[in-house]
Design a protein around this motif. Structure first.
Motif, PDB file in Angstrom:
ATOM      1  N   ALA A 160       0.870  -1.175   0.000  1.00 34.04           N
ATOM      2  CA  ALA A 160       0.000   0.000   0.000  1.00 34.04           C
ATOM      3  C   ALA A 160       0.905   1.222   0.000  1.00 34.04           C
ATOM      4  CB  ALA A 160      -0.912  -0.022   1.217  1.00 34.04           C
ATOM      5  N   TYR A 161       1.053   1.814  -1.152  1.00 43.78           N
ATOM      6  CA  TYR A 161       2.080   2.826  -1.400  1.00 43.78           C
ATOM      7  C   TYR A 161       1.442   4.200  -1.533  1.00 43.78           C
ATOM      8  CZ  TYR A 161       5.566   5.337  -4.273  1.00 43.78           C
ATOM      9  OH  TYR A 161       6.451   6.254  -4.801  1.00 43.78           O
ATOM     10  N   SER A 162       1.991   5.178  -0.808  1.00 45.76           N
ATOM     11  CA  SER A 162       1.472   6.539  -0.893  1.00 45.76           C
ATOM     12  C   SER A 162       2.452   7.515  -1.526  1.00 45.76           C
ATOM     13  CB  SER A 162       1.134   7.041   0.519  1.00 45.76           C
ATOM     14  OG  SER A 162       2.330   7.192   1.276  1.00 45.76           O
ATOM     15  N   GLY A 163       3.725   7.123  -1.594  1.00 46.98           N
ATOM     16  CA  GLY A 163       4.759   8.025  -2.076  1.00 46.98           C
ATOM     17  C   GLY A 163       5.552   8.653  -0.958  1.00 46.98           C
ATOM     18  N   GLY A 164       5.089   8.500   0.298  1.00 43.69           N
ATOM     19  CA  GLY A 164       5.840   8.990   1.435  1.00 43.69           C
ATOM     20  C   GLY A 164       7.043   8.107   1.722  1.00 43.69           C
ATOM     21  N   VAL A 165       7.927   8.556   2.597  1.00 43.00           N
ATOM     22  CA  VAL A 165       9.183   7.848   2.808  1.00 43.00           C
ATOM     23  C   VAL A 165       8.979   6.455   3.390  1.00 43.00           C
ATOM     24  CG1 VAL A 165       9.548   8.926   5.074  1.00 43.00           C
ATOM     25  CG2 VAL A 165      11.506   8.017   3.799  1.00 43.00           C
ATOM     26  N   ASP A 166       8.001   6.262   4.265  1.00 42.28           N
ATOM     27  CA  ASP A 166       7.813   4.954   4.896  1.00 42.28           C
ATOM     28  C   ASP A 166       7.400   3.891   3.880  1.00 42.28           C
ATOM     29  OD1 ASP A 166       8.387   6.089   7.412  1.00 42.28           O
ATOM     30  OD2 ASP A 166       6.300   6.633   7.712  1.00 42.28           O
ATOM     31  N   SER A 167       6.321   4.161   3.162  1.00 40.05           N
ATOM     32  CA  SER A 167       5.866   3.159   2.189  1.00 40.05           C
ATOM     33  C   SER A 167       6.840   3.044   1.018  1.00 40.05           C
ATOM     34  CB  SER A 167       4.462   3.478   1.690  1.00 40.05           C
ATOM     35  OG  SER A 167       4.412   4.707   0.992  1.00 40.05           O
ATOM     36  N   ALA A 168       7.545   4.134   0.699  1.00 40.91           N
ATOM     37  CA  ALA A 168       8.552   4.064  -0.366  1.00 40.91           C
ATOM     38  C   ALA A 168       9.690   3.133   0.028  1.00 40.91           C
ATOM     39  CB  ALA A 168       9.093   5.455  -0.683  1.00 40.91           C
ATOM     40  N   LEU A 169      10.097   3.184   1.290  1.00 44.98           N
ATOM     41  CA  LEU A 169      11.166   2.288   1.738  1.00 44.98           C
ATOM     42  C   LEU A 169      10.708   0.834   1.703  1.00 44.98           C
ATOM     43  CD1 LEU A 169      13.991   1.807   2.863  1.00 44.98           C
ATOM     44  CD2 LEU A 169      13.064   2.212   5.163  1.00 44.98           C
ATOM     45  N   TRP A 215       0.591 -11.504   0.657  1.00 50.20           N
ATOM     46  CA  TRP A 215       0.433 -10.515   1.723  1.00 50.20           C
ATOM     47  C   TRP A 215       0.194  -9.119   1.168  1.00 50.20           C
ATOM     48  CZ3 TRP A 215      -0.063 -12.222   6.580  1.00 50.20           C
ATOM     49  CH2 TRP A 215       0.498 -13.466   6.905  1.00 50.20           C
ATOM     50  N   ILE A 216      -0.394  -8.279   2.032  1.00 52.87           N
ATOM     51  CA  ILE A 216      -0.468  -6.838   1.810  1.00 52.87           C
ATOM     52  C   ILE A 216       0.397  -6.203   2.891  1.00 52.87           C
ATOM     53  CG2 ILE A 216      -1.976  -4.806   1.776  1.00 52.87           C
ATOM     54  CD1 ILE A 216      -4.274  -6.863   1.164  1.00 52.87           C
ATOM     55  N   ALA A 217       1.181  -5.197   2.520  1.00 48.92           N
ATOM     56  CA  ALA A 217       2.071  -4.536   3.475  1.00 48.92           C
ATOM     57  C   ALA A 217       1.855  -3.030   3.434  1.00 48.92           C
ATOM     58  CB  ALA A 217       3.526  -4.856   3.173  1.00 48.92           C
ATOM     59  N   ASP A 218       2.049  -2.389   4.589  1.00 47.44           N
ATOM     60  CA  ASP A 218       1.981  -0.936   4.665  1.00 47.44           C
ATOM     61  C   ASP A 218       3.304  -0.373   5.175  1.00 47.44           C
ATOM     62  OD1 ASP A 218       2.032  -1.300   7.416  1.00 47.44           O
ATOM     63  OD2 ASP A 218      -0.079  -0.828   7.722  1.00 47.44           O
ATOM     64  N   GLY A 219       3.355   0.942   5.371  1.00 44.63           N
ATOM     65  CA  GLY A 219       4.593   1.591   5.807  1.00 44.63           C
ATOM     66  C   GLY A 219       4.613   1.937   7.285  1.00 44.63           C
ATOM     67  N   PHE A 220       3.753   1.350   8.068  1.00 49.63           N
ATOM     68  CA  PHE A 220       3.670   1.641   9.496  1.00 49.63           C
ATOM     69  C   PHE A 220       4.989   1.321  10.175  1.00 49.63           C
ATOM     70  CE2 PHE A 220       2.028   0.987  13.837  1.00 49.63           C
ATOM     71  CZ  PHE A 220       1.119   2.018  13.944  1.00 49.63           C
ATOM     72  N   GLN A 221       5.478   2.269  10.999  1.00 50.42           N
ATOM     73  CA  GLN A 221       6.715   2.032  11.756  1.00 50.42           C
ATOM     74  C   GLN A 221       6.479   2.379  13.235  1.00 50.42           C
ATOM     75  OE1 GLN A 221       8.187   5.053  12.803  1.00 50.42           O
ATOM     76  NE2 GLN A 221       7.013   6.393  11.483  1.00 50.42           N
ATOM     77  N   LEU A 222       7.440   2.062  14.090  1.00 51.60           N
ATOM     78  CA  LEU A 222       7.196   2.073  15.532  1.00 51.60           C
ATOM     79  C   LEU A 222       6.762   3.422  16.075  1.00 51.60           C
ATOM     80  CD1 LEU A 222      10.037  -0.245  16.893  1.00 51.60           C
ATOM     81  CD2 LEU A 222       7.617  -0.787  16.574  1.00 51.60           C
ATOM     82  N   LEU A 244       8.244  -2.672   8.468  1.00 48.47           N
ATOM     83  CA  LEU A 244       9.133  -1.748   9.182  1.00 48.47           C
ATOM     84  C   LEU A 244       8.935  -1.850  10.687  1.00 48.47           C
ATOM     85  CD1 LEU A 244       8.907   1.442   6.923  1.00 48.47           C
ATOM     86  CD2 LEU A 244      10.583  -0.417   6.841  1.00 48.47           C
ATOM     87  N   ALA A 245       7.689  -1.850  11.130  1.00 53.12           N
ATOM     88  CA  ALA A 245       7.417  -1.989  12.561  1.00 53.12           C
ATOM     89  C   ALA A 245       7.877  -3.349  13.075  1.00 53.12           C
ATOM     90  CB  ALA A 245       5.928  -1.791  12.836  1.00 53.12           C
ATOM     91  N   GLU A 246       7.613  -4.387  12.314  1.00 58.62           N
ATOM     92  CA  GLU A 246       8.001  -5.737  12.725  1.00 58.62           C
ATOM     93  C   GLU A 246       9.518  -5.854  12.861  1.00 58.62           C
ATOM     94  OE1 GLU A 246       6.138  -9.017  10.614  1.00 58.62           O
ATOM     95  OE2 GLU A 246       4.515  -7.675  10.000  1.00 58.62           O
ATOM     96  N   ALA A 247      10.246  -5.110  12.036  1.00 59.08           N
ATOM     97  CA  ALA A 247      11.705  -5.169  12.060  1.00 59.08           C
ATOM     98  C   ALA A 247      12.323  -4.184  13.051  1.00 59.08           C
ATOM     99  CB  ALA A 247      12.260  -4.905  10.659  1.00 59.08           C
TER     100      ALA A 247
END
Length: 274
Positions: free
Chosen positions: A25-34, A119-126, A148-151
């Protein structure tokens, strides 16, 4: 990379490999871009970024998202979402984001099932855990993964790795959807968010050096402009032209936030429509 950031990167790459195939699920922001960058490197064509297209996506943000995906060599698909057809979303309650994400993840779930993505993945981080994010519930309900959060990534580590990997958006400020500019309780419609989009482009043209910019759509036809604190004087100097442009869009009054941009300003009680 070495140290904690390197450990987080290794974990994220391992997680993505284990996932096998993923829609990001990509928005163009740094989290989902990474996430999309790492997934593309680890999974190749079994990683696909999907961006939801709706009136709430700013024109400039869509252009930036496309450019970023192209630059990283990722596969990007565009999918029209219909959150504005949901009267619960349109009513603009404080949990509006839940209904938006439910629409997005619902479509992604159907796409994953139809095309065999695991799977579906998002850019959620801690660091996101410390913020109010109603859309997170919609992801949890549909078993969306957050590599990202899982890691163990936090925002600073995200930016550090994104820069090391050559992502142009590594230092890009947060860019939430246009609906987030509308005071809770005021109806969110395509016409409203298109006016906000046009208003922000007008302000950006007048104060091009500003980094953070919001035009808050408030009750009684008010547009409140927030720019970086150090750019408030520049905005005031350009205000006659900006005010004319925004009034041409239908705003009755135009005000400037004297202390500049404040994240989450529409969560304040005085910003809720009465």
């Amino acid at each position: 990379m070495s140290g904690p950031a390197g450990e987080s990167e290794a974990k994220a790459r391992a997680l993505l490999c284990e996932m096998g195939s993923v829609l990001v699920a990509y928005s163009g922001g740094v989290d989902s871009a990474l996430v999309l960058k790492l997934a593309t490197q680890e999974l190749g064509p079994r990683a696909v970024g999907v961006i939801g297209i709706s009136p709430s996506l700013a024109t400039d943000d869509l252009a930036q998202a496309r450019t970023t995906a192209l630059g990283m060599g990722a596969v990007l698909r565009e999918m029209r979402t219909e959150e504005f057809a949901d009267e619960r979303y349109a009513a603009n309650p404080v949990n509006r984001c839940y209904f938006c994400k439910a629409e997005l993840y619902g479509q992604l779930t159907a796409l994953a099932a139809a095309e065999g993505f695991h799977w579906i993945a998002d850019g959620f981080q801690l660091d996101d855990f410390g913020e109010v994010r109603p859309g997170r519930q919609a992801g949890e309900e549909r078993k969306v993964r957050s590599p990202l959060a899982e890691a163990g990534f936090r925002k600073a580590e995200v930016r550090t790795l994104a820069r090391a990997l050559g992502l142009s958006v590594w230092d890009r400020p947060a860019a939430p959807c246009l609906s987030s500019r509308v005071a809770f309780g005021l109806a969110v419609t395509p016409a409203v968010v298109q006016s906000v989009d046009a208003a922000e482009r007008a302000v950006r043209a007048a104060v091009p050096a500003t980094r953070d910019l919001r035009v808050r759509h408030l009750p009684r036809g008010e547009a409140r402009i927030e720019v970086d604190a150090e750019r408030v004087a520049d905005l005031r100097a350009a205000l006659p032209g900006v005010e004319a442009a925004l009034k041409a869009l239908g705003y009755l009054t135009v005000t400037v936030a004297p202390n500049g941009y404040r994240r989450g300003a529409l969560s304040a009680p005085e910003a809720v429509a009465r």
